[in-house]
Design a protein around this motif. Structure first.
Motif, PDB file in Angstrom:
ATOM      1  N   GLY A  31      -5.063  78.229 -65.128  1.00  0.00           N
ATOM      2  CA  GLY A  31      -4.633  77.567 -66.346  1.00  0.00           C
ATOM      3  C   GLY A  31      -5.669  76.590 -66.844  1.00  0.00           C
ATOM      4  O   GLY A  31      -6.384  75.958 -66.077  1.00  0.00           O
ATOM      5  N   VAL A  32      -5.754  76.449 -68.195  1.00  0.00           N
ATOM      6  CA  VAL A  32      -6.688  75.568 -68.910  1.00  0.00           C
ATOM      7  C   VAL A  32      -8.130  76.043 -68.713  1.00  0.00           C
ATOM      8  O   VAL A  32      -8.837  76.333 -69.662  1.00  0.00           O
ATOM      9  CB  VAL A  32      -6.541  74.088 -68.484  1.00  0.00           C
ATOM     10  N   LYS A  33      -8.595  76.135 -67.479  1.00  0.00           N
ATOM     11  CA  LYS A  33      -9.943  76.644 -67.184  1.00  0.00           C
ATOM     12  C   LYS A  33      -9.816  77.921 -66.361  1.00  0.00           C
ATOM     13  O   LYS A  33      -8.730  78.440 -66.158  1.00  0.00           O
ATOM     14  CB  LYS A  33     -10.745  75.571 -66.430  1.00  0.00           C
ATOM     15  N   ASP A  34     -10.958  78.416 -65.908  1.00  0.00           N
ATOM     16  CA  ASP A  34     -10.948  79.625 -65.079  1.00  0.00           C
ATOM     17  C   ASP A  34     -10.209  79.361 -63.775  1.00  0.00           C
ATOM     18  O   ASP A  34     -10.193  78.238 -63.255  1.00  0.00           O
ATOM     19  CB  ASP A  34     -12.375  80.076 -64.783  1.00  0.00           C
ATOM     20  N   ALA A  35      -9.632  80.402 -63.207  1.00  0.00           N
ATOM     21  CA  ALA A  35      -8.937  80.273 -61.932  1.00  0.00           C
ATOM     22  C   ALA A  35      -9.917  79.896 -60.831  1.00  0.00           C
ATOM     23  O   ALA A  35     -11.080  80.314 -60.836  1.00  0.00           O
ATOM     24  CB  ALA A  35      -8.234  81.586 -61.586  1.00  0.00           C
ATOM     25  N   ALA A  36      -9.445  79.069 -59.896  1.00  0.00           N
ATOM     26  CA  ALA A  36     -10.280  78.622 -58.781  1.00  0.00           C
ATOM     27  C   ALA A  36      -9.574  78.929 -57.469  1.00  0.00           C
ATOM     28  O   ALA A  36      -8.376  78.666 -57.330  1.00  0.00           O
ATOM     29  CB  ALA A  36     -10.574  77.126 -58.899  1.00  0.00           C
ATOM     30  N   GLN A  37     -10.313  79.493 -56.543  1.00  0.00           N
ATOM     31  CA  GLN A  37      -9.784  79.769 -55.214  1.00  0.00           C
ATOM     32  C   GLN A  37      -9.881  78.486 -54.382  1.00  0.00           C
ATOM     33  O   GLN A  37     -10.931  77.848 -54.340  1.00  0.00           O
ATOM     34  CB  GLN A  37     -10.578  80.889 -54.535  1.00  0.00           C
ATOM     35  N   ILE A  38      -8.800  78.108 -53.721  1.00  0.00           N
ATOM     36  CA  ILE A  38      -8.767  76.850 -52.976  1.00  0.00           C
ATOM     37  C   ILE A  38      -8.186  77.069 -51.580  1.00  0.00           C
ATOM     38  O   ILE A  38      -7.606  78.125 -51.294  1.00  0.00           O
ATOM     39  CB  ILE A  38      -7.927  75.782 -53.713  1.00  0.00           C
ATOM     40  N   GLU A  39      -8.343  76.065 -50.746  1.00  0.00           N
ATOM     41  CA  GLU A  39      -7.690  76.041 -49.439  1.00  0.00           C
ATOM     42  C   GLU A  39      -7.170  74.631 -49.193  1.00  0.00           C
ATOM     43  O   GLU A  39      -7.732  73.652 -49.683  1.00  0.00           O
ATOM     44  CB  GLU A  39      -8.648  76.464 -48.330  1.00  0.00           C
ATOM     45  N   LEU A  40      -6.079  74.540 -48.423  1.00  0.00           N
ATOM     46  CA  LEU A  40      -5.445  73.258 -48.147  1.00  0.00           C
ATOM     47  C   LEU A  40      -5.127  73.159 -46.667  1.00  0.00           C
ATOM     48  O   LEU A  40      -4.966  74.183 -45.986  1.00  0.00           O
ATOM     49  CB  LEU A  40      -4.146  73.085 -48.958  1.00  0.00           C
ATOM     50  N   ASP A  41      -5.005  71.945 -46.176  1.00  0.00           N
ATOM     51  CA  ASP A  41      -4.568  71.729 -44.806  1.00  0.00           C
ATOM     52  C   ASP A  41      -3.105  72.145 -44.675  1.00  0.00           C
ATOM     53  O   ASP A  41      -2.258  71.692 -45.447  1.00  0.00           O
ATOM     54  CB  ASP A  41      -4.730  70.258 -44.425  1.00  0.00           C
ATOM     55  N   HIS A  42      -2.815  73.022 -43.709  1.00  0.00           N
ATOM     56  CA  HIS A  42      -1.468  73.566 -43.599  1.00  0.00           C
ATOM     57  C   HIS A  42      -0.419  72.503 -43.312  1.00  0.00           C
ATOM     58  O   HIS A  42       0.624  72.441 -43.974  1.00  0.00           O
ATOM     59  CB  HIS A  42      -1.390  74.641 -42.512  1.00  0.00           C
ATOM     60  N   ASN A  43      -0.655  71.648 -42.328  1.00  0.00           N
ATOM     61  CA  ASN A  43       0.370  70.676 -41.938  1.00  0.00           C
ATOM     62  C   ASN A  43       0.676  69.691 -43.053  1.00  0.00           C
ATOM     63  O   ASN A  43       1.832  69.345 -43.296  1.00  0.00           O
ATOM     64  CB  ASN A  43      -0.062  69.929 -40.677  1.00  0.00           C
ATOM     65  N   ALA A  44      -0.365  69.236 -43.758  1.00  0.00           N
ATOM     66  CA  ALA A  44      -0.155  68.309 -44.874  1.00  0.00           C
ATOM     67  C   ALA A  44       0.660  68.975 -45.980  1.00  0.00           C
ATOM     68  O   ALA A  44       1.580  68.377 -46.552  1.00  0.00           O
ATOM     69  CB  ALA A  44      -1.497  67.828 -45.418  1.00  0.00           C
ATOM     70  N   LEU A  45       0.337  70.250 -46.282  1.00  0.00           N
ATOM     71  CA  LEU A  45       1.080  70.975 -47.311  1.00  0.00           C
ATOM     72  C   LEU A  45       2.510  71.239 -46.874  1.00  0.00           C
ATOM     73  O   LEU A  45       3.453  71.072 -47.665  1.00  0.00           O
ATOM     74  CB  LEU A  45       0.375  72.300 -47.616  1.00  0.00           C
TER      75      LEU A  45
END
Length: 207
Positions: A31-45
């Motif tokens: 959305g708004v800009k191009d899609a970005a592939q990301i990763e997150l810390d599992h426990n925090a999420l």
């Protein structure tokens, strides 16, 4: 609410599996800009997902030193393990209109005439509503005040006091019911008395 995401360089099933084994969750923000592939810390999420506000409010995502406003759009959970497999976010700004399911918080139920005077309980027919609004107006929840509930009268969508910018999507249903009083039925259990013994009955034995 704020959270930190990191750019995800490698893609594909194998790369996602390795991320999960390392305690990370693959994701995407669009959305708004191009899609970005990301990763997150599992426990925090995982702990963030337990908070109601994370699901239905505008979040601040820190990615590559920049902070962007996003909303949670989708997530995939493991069928039986407490594991997040993938997560999607959408970038939003002051002009973005979004559709979201928002939880209802019911208040003043015990103070309503239906409960206090007329011996009813109030049935919460729905627990959330599908709404459309500007992202900056997205509420964490909608408050439903039940203090005016009386026996024989239900509360409908049109009775809710909402911000003028919020539109409730009823999917073709006309003014659906939100809550309704239900009269308490007292169950009376009748226990039959045992038949009295025949005092005049003579024994079979001989004297």
């Amino acid at each position: 609410m704020k959270f930190v995401a990191f750019p995800r360089e490698l893609q594909g099933t194998g790369a996602s599996r390795r991320l999960r084994n390392a305690g990370k969750v693959p994701g995407i923000v669009y959305g708004v800009k191009d899609a970005a592939q990301i990763e997150l810390d599992h426990n925090a999420l995982y702990h963030a997902l337990k908070k109601e506000a994370f699901h239905c409010s505008v979040l601040e995502m820190e990615l590559g030193g920049e902070t962007t406003k996003v909303v949670l759009r989708d997530l995939q959970m493991h069928p039986y393990k407490p594991l997040v497999l993938h997560v999607d976010f959408q970038r939003v700004d002051s002009t973005t209109r979004i559709r979201k399911r928002v939880p209802l918080h019911f208040i003043n139920e015990a103070e309503s005439p239906a409960v206090k005077l007329e011996k009813c309980t109030i049935n919460h027919v729905v627990a959330e509503l599908d709404i459309e609004c500007l992202a900056e107006k997205l509420p964490e929840f909608l408050t439903v005040d039940l203090k005016g509930m009386v026996k024989g009268k239900s509360l409908h969508v049109d009775d809710l006091v909402l911000d003028p910018s919020i539109k409730v999507r009823t999917h073709g249903r006309k003014n659906p019911v939100i809550a309704t009083p239900v009269e308490i039925v007292e169950e009376v259990i009748v226990v039959a008395a045992a038949p009295a013994a025949d005092k005049g009955k003579k024994g079979k034995g001989k004297k």
